[in-house]
Design a protein around this motif. Sequence first.
Motif, short mmCIF file in Angstrom:
data_model
loop_
_atom_site.label_atom_id
_atom_site.label_comp_id
_atom_site.label_asym_id
_atom_site.label_seq_id
_atom_site.Cartn_x
_atom_site.Cartn_y
_atom_site.Cartn_z
N GLU A 205 26.48 39.32 42.98
CA GLU A 205 27.65 39.94 43.25
C GLU A 205 28.75 39.11 44.13
O GLU A 205 29.64 39.50 44.77
CB GLU A 205 27.45 41.27 43.69
CG GLU A 205 27.19 42.31 42.87
CD GLU A 205 28.15 42.69 41.71
OE1 GLU A 205 29.38 42.50 42.15
OE2 GLU A 205 27.99 43.58 40.74
N HIS A 206 28.17 37.84 44.46
CA HIS A 206 28.86 37.10 45.54
C HIS A 206 30.15 36.47 44.86
O HIS A 206 30.14 36.04 43.82
CB HIS A 206 27.79 36.12 46.01
CG HIS A 206 26.64 36.72 46.78
ND1 HIS A 206 26.84 36.90 48.08
CD2 HIS A 206 25.50 36.56 46.75
CE1 HIS A 206 25.59 37.17 48.58
NE2 HIS A 206 24.88 37.09 47.58
N ASP A 207 30.94 36.42 45.78
CA ASP A 207 32.27 35.87 45.21
C ASP A 207 32.99 35.42 46.74
O ASP A 207 32.76 35.80 47.67
CB ASP A 207 33.17 36.75 44.46
CG ASP A 207 34.00 36.09 43.61
OD1 ASP A 207 34.33 34.95 43.48
OD2 ASP A 207 34.55 36.83 42.68
N SER A 208 34.20 34.65 46.05
CA SER A 208 34.92 34.26 47.59
C SER A 208 35.91 35.26 48.01
O SER A 208 36.46 36.06 47.10
CB SER A 208 35.84 32.79 47.02
OG SER A 208 36.54 32.96 45.96
N VAL A 209 36.26 35.11 49.38
CA VAL A 209 37.27 35.94 49.71
C VAL A 209 38.84 35.61 49.31
O VAL A 209 39.09 34.43 49.27
CB VAL A 209 37.27 36.11 51.42
CG1 VAL A 209 38.40 36.80 51.93
CG2 VAL A 209 36.03 36.49 51.77
N PRO A 210 39.68 36.30 48.72
CA PRO A 210 40.57 35.85 48.15
C PRO A 210 41.90 35.86 49.26
O PRO A 210 41.82 36.56 50.13
CB PRO A 210 41.11 37.32 47.26
CG PRO A 210 40.49 38.34 47.89
CD PRO A 210 39.13 37.88 48.39
N ASP A 211 42.64 34.77 48.94
CA ASP A 211 43.94 34.78 49.92
C ASP A 211 45.11 35.17 48.81
O ASP A 211 45.64 34.51 48.25
CB ASP A 211 43.93 33.13 49.91
CG ASP A 211 45.23 32.81 50.85
OD1 ASP A 211 45.63 33.71 51.25
OD2 ASP A 211 45.74 31.56 50.81
N HIS A 212 45.30 36.52 49.33
CA HIS A 212 46.23 37.06 48.48
C HIS A 212 46.80 38.36 49.55
O HIS A 212 46.09 38.92 50.21
CB HIS A 212 45.50 37.72 47.01
CG HIS A 212 46.42 38.47 46.14
ND1 HIS A 212 47.10 39.56 46.44
CD2 HIS A 212 46.95 37.71 45.06
CE1 HIS A 212 48.11 39.80 45.16
NE2 HIS A 212 47.83 38.69 44.30
N PRO A 213 48.07 38.70 49.10
CA PRO A 213 48.67 39.62 50.24
C PRO A 213 48.35 41.22 49.92
O PRO A 213 48.47 42.01 50.74
CB PRO A 213 50.17 39.27 49.80
CG PRO A 213 50.34 38.89 48.57
CD PRO A 213 49.00 37.66 48.31
N ARG A 214 47.59 41.28 48.91
CA ARG A 214 47.35 42.71 48.49
C ARG A 214 45.54 42.84 48.88
O ARG A 214 44.84 43.92 48.40
CB ARG A 214 47.38 43.06 47.05
CG ARG A 214 48.63 43.38 46.68
CD ARG A 214 49.14 44.04 45.27
NE ARG A 214 50.25 44.74 45.20
CZ ARG A 214 50.26 46.04 44.93
NH1 ARG A 214 49.38 46.81 44.77
NH2 ARG A 214 51.61 46.52 44.93
N PHE A 215 45.25 41.94 49.55
CA PHE A 215 43.68 41.97 50.03
C PHE A 215 43.57 42.49 51.32
O PHE A 215 44.30 42.22 52.50
CB PHE A 215 43.11 40.69 49.91
CG PHE A 215 41.64 40.56 50.76
CD1 PHE A 215 40.57 41.10 49.97
CD2 PHE A 215 41.35 40.08 51.81
CE1 PHE A 215 39.45 41.38 50.49
CE2 PHE A 215 40.22 39.85 52.35
CZ PHE A 215 39.15 40.58 51.79
N ARG A 216 42.64 43.45 51.74
CA ARG A 216 42.59 43.94 52.96
C ARG A 216 41.00 44.12 53.19
O ARG A 216 40.24 44.16 52.25
CB ARG A 216 43.42 45.27 53.11
CG ARG A 216 44.75 45.45 53.06
CD ARG A 216 45.25 44.67 54.22
NE ARG A 216 46.62 45.02 54.29
CZ ARG A 216 47.63 44.06 53.51
NH1 ARG A 216 47.16 43.15 52.80
NH2 ARG A 216 48.94 44.19 53.70
#
Length: 232
Positions: A205-216
């Motif tokens: 389940e590991h993945d990268s943190v998104p650089d996106h305006p809809r991420f919190r």
Amino acid sequence: MTRKVQTIGFDADDTLWHNERFFHLTQQRFAELLADHAERADLDARLLEAERRNIGAYGFGVKGFVLSMIETAIEVTEGRVPGHVIGQILAAGQDMLAHPIELLPHARDAVEALSGQHHLLVITKGDLLHQERKLAQSGLGELFDGVEIVSDKRPDTYARIFGALPGGPEAAVMVGNSLKSDVNPAIVAGAWGVHVPHDLVWGLEHDSVPDHPRFRELPDLGGLAALVATLD
């Protein structure tokens, strides 16, 4: 006035209640059973690879995990695994299925605060019967407007679920502990993604943190209602 956020989806395992800790405890028990045949690190790696191979056939959840443990035990013992070890692996799986639900901090308060104001969904992977039982035992079931138990969580999964509701994905928020399953694919589908990390994360389940305006991101569910209000 129509709210900007109309739908909120919640992951279940390790978002609303504890789950991965029981997999870790069972994996430790599995390592002890096979200590004479494999080092812990090698056994863990071979089990994870078996799980990766078997997702397409067994799906997610305890039953697939148990079958992958049995397969790994056969492999590392070159087919000589004793019957009593298989029996103990099966017993460990039964213990996992029967374990009582333990809600995570602030889970009930967060769901209660949002219930009635937004359309609330549980969106979770795993075995159908087991997930239904866990939701019933959690005491949260009546607070949700719907439950989606899916075989996997991809962008098209969220597009289908949220797209059938008022406002579509753009008016939806997905809340979960997994970047790979809960957050990133929901954002790709057009929704908000709220990451609530858990101390334990399954290796797949590991993945990268998104650089996106809809991420919190929140440290726990205690601040969820206030966060949703900022999105409205």
